[in-house]
Scaffold this active site. Structure first.
Site, PDB file in Angstrom:
ATOM      1  CB  SER A 147      30.567  56.999  41.948  1.00 30.81           C
ATOM      2  OG  SER A 147      31.215  57.677  42.613  1.00 30.81           O
ATOM      3  CG  ASP A 196      28.516  52.651  40.544  1.00 29.32           C
ATOM      4  OD1 ASP A 196      27.647  51.812  40.459  1.00 29.32           O
ATOM      5  OD2 ASP A 196      29.750  52.410  41.280  1.00 29.32           O
ATOM      6  N   GLY A 228      32.715  46.432  45.177  1.00 33.34           N
ATOM      7  CA  GLY A 228      33.619  46.338  46.371  1.00 33.34           C
ATOM      8  C   GLY A 228      34.667  45.245  46.020  1.00 33.34           C
TER       9      GLY A 228
HETATM   10  O1  G3H Z   1      30.678  50.617  42.705  1.00 37.16           O
HETATM   11  C1  G3H Z   1      31.837  50.436  42.788  1.00 37.16           C
HETATM   12  C2  G3H Z   1      32.653  49.644  43.158  1.00 37.16           C
HETATM   13  O2  G3H Z   1      31.819  48.803  44.300  1.00 37.16           O
HETATM   14  C3  G3H Z   1      33.905  49.793  43.643  1.00 37.16           C
HETATM   15  O3  G3H Z   1      34.405  49.298  44.926  1.00 37.16           O
HETATM   16  O4  G3H Z   1      36.248  50.740  45.396  1.00 37.16           O
HETATM   17  O5  G3H Z   1      35.994  48.893  46.779  1.00 37.16           O
HETATM   18  O6  G3H Z   1      36.435  48.469  44.365  1.00 37.16           O
HETATM   19  P1  G3H Z   1      35.847  49.457  45.166  1.00 37.16           P
HETATM   20 ZN    ZN Z   2      29.851  50.018  44.748  1.00 37.90          ZN
END
Ligand code: G3H
Ligand code: ZN
Length: 278
Positions: A50, A84, A207
């Site tokens: 990310s 990301d 998420g």
């Molecule tokens: O883009 C990354 C994901 O949306 C990760 O989300 O950390 O809530 O699993 P999370």
């Molecule tokens: Zn995300």
């Protein structure tokens, strides 16, 4: 095995009615643990870095991306590299040279018209440089640490957005929220099915850490394909580190990073089995 391309892995998963996990990498041990978990499950995976992780690495994406690419090339299953949650155009423009085959350009915090304009230009740039581009419509909450699972993507708007931006995949708001450490999200599976029926490109769930295994299974069956998981890995990683550090004489980082990497591996294998029929 050589490095795979995100678009190919997502297309194959969609064709098979499966999900492909896209997992957040922060350290080299995350990448090693994720690939080992994918090998254990015998299925492909996507390593994603990310923009926030790039910031942690002092603003340089290339060192961690290079490590991920080398780890992926040695894997016994197909692995792709994805950049990301990018809103920094400077970072987007470094993606292809850094070894990524795909980028998620995140303009979801903008009003519809501004999101569309910014994303169309990011998608044009990405396609000129051989990159597959994911974008988001209907802001998935929790990026700022505040959980708000109430946002929803409107199917009609999603169809127009995909047609007008030319994106290759669409991240949708269907009840999940980023950074959840408990599995308490409630997905709107009916909306997933409506989006799948209306939108011509693969759908992405962000998420996913807060979503129960059985709900993930239902969501994939209803039409979500790229399943992004970050926090759940860090919960396992950090719990393992914490367990190791109860020994106050321990100083060698390998002594706590090894169990942390193994915890990631186990978590990944379990998630991938949930997303696939393997
Ligand atoms: O883009 C990354 C994901 O949306 C990760 O989300 O950390 O809530 O699993 P999370
Ligand atoms: Zn995300």
């Amino acid at each position: 095995m050589s490095l795979s391309r995100t678009g190919d892995l997502v297309a194959a998963a969609r064709e098979a009615g499966e999900g492909v996990g896209a997992f957040n990498v922060i350290t080299v041990e995350h990448a090693e643990g994720i690939v080992a978990g994918a090998e254990l499950a015998g299925a492909p995976a996507i390593l994603q870095i990310s923009q926030n992780a790039v910031r942690h690495h002092l603003g340089r994406v290339e060192p961690l991306a290079a490590a991920c690419a080398l780890i992926a090339e040695a894997a016994r299953v197909p692995i792709a590299l994805h950049l990301d949650h990018v809103d920094d155009l400077g970072l987007l423009h470094r993606a292809a040279d850094a070894g990524f085959s795909s980028v998620m350009y995140d303009a979801s915090h903008l009003e519809y018209a501004d999101n569309l304009t910014a994303t169309r230009s990011a998608a044009d740039w990405a396609h000129e440089h051989g990159l597959w581009l994911e974008a988001e419509l209907g802001e998935v909450g929790g990026k700022d640490g505040v959980h708000s699972p109430t946002a929803r993507t409107d199917p009609g708007e999603a169809v127009a957005y995909v047609a007008d931006t030319g994106v290759d995949a669409l991240a949708v708001a269907v009840g999940s929220s980023h950074a959840m450490t408990t599995k308490s999200a409630s997905l709107d599976i009916g909306l997933v099915a409506k989006l799948r029926a209306a939108v011509p490109v693969p759908l992405v769930l962000h998420g996913s850490s807060g979503v129960l295994e059985e709900d993930l299974r239902r969501a994939v069956a209803a039409g979500l394909t790229k399943i992004n998981v970050g926090t759940q890995l860090n919960v396992a990683f950090t719990a393992a580190v914490r367990r190791s550090l109860t020994d106050e004489t321990l100083t060698d980082p390998r002594k706590y990073l090894r169990p942390a990497r193994e915890a990631v591996t186990e978590t990944i294998a379990q998630i991938i089995r949930t997303l696939t029929t393997r």
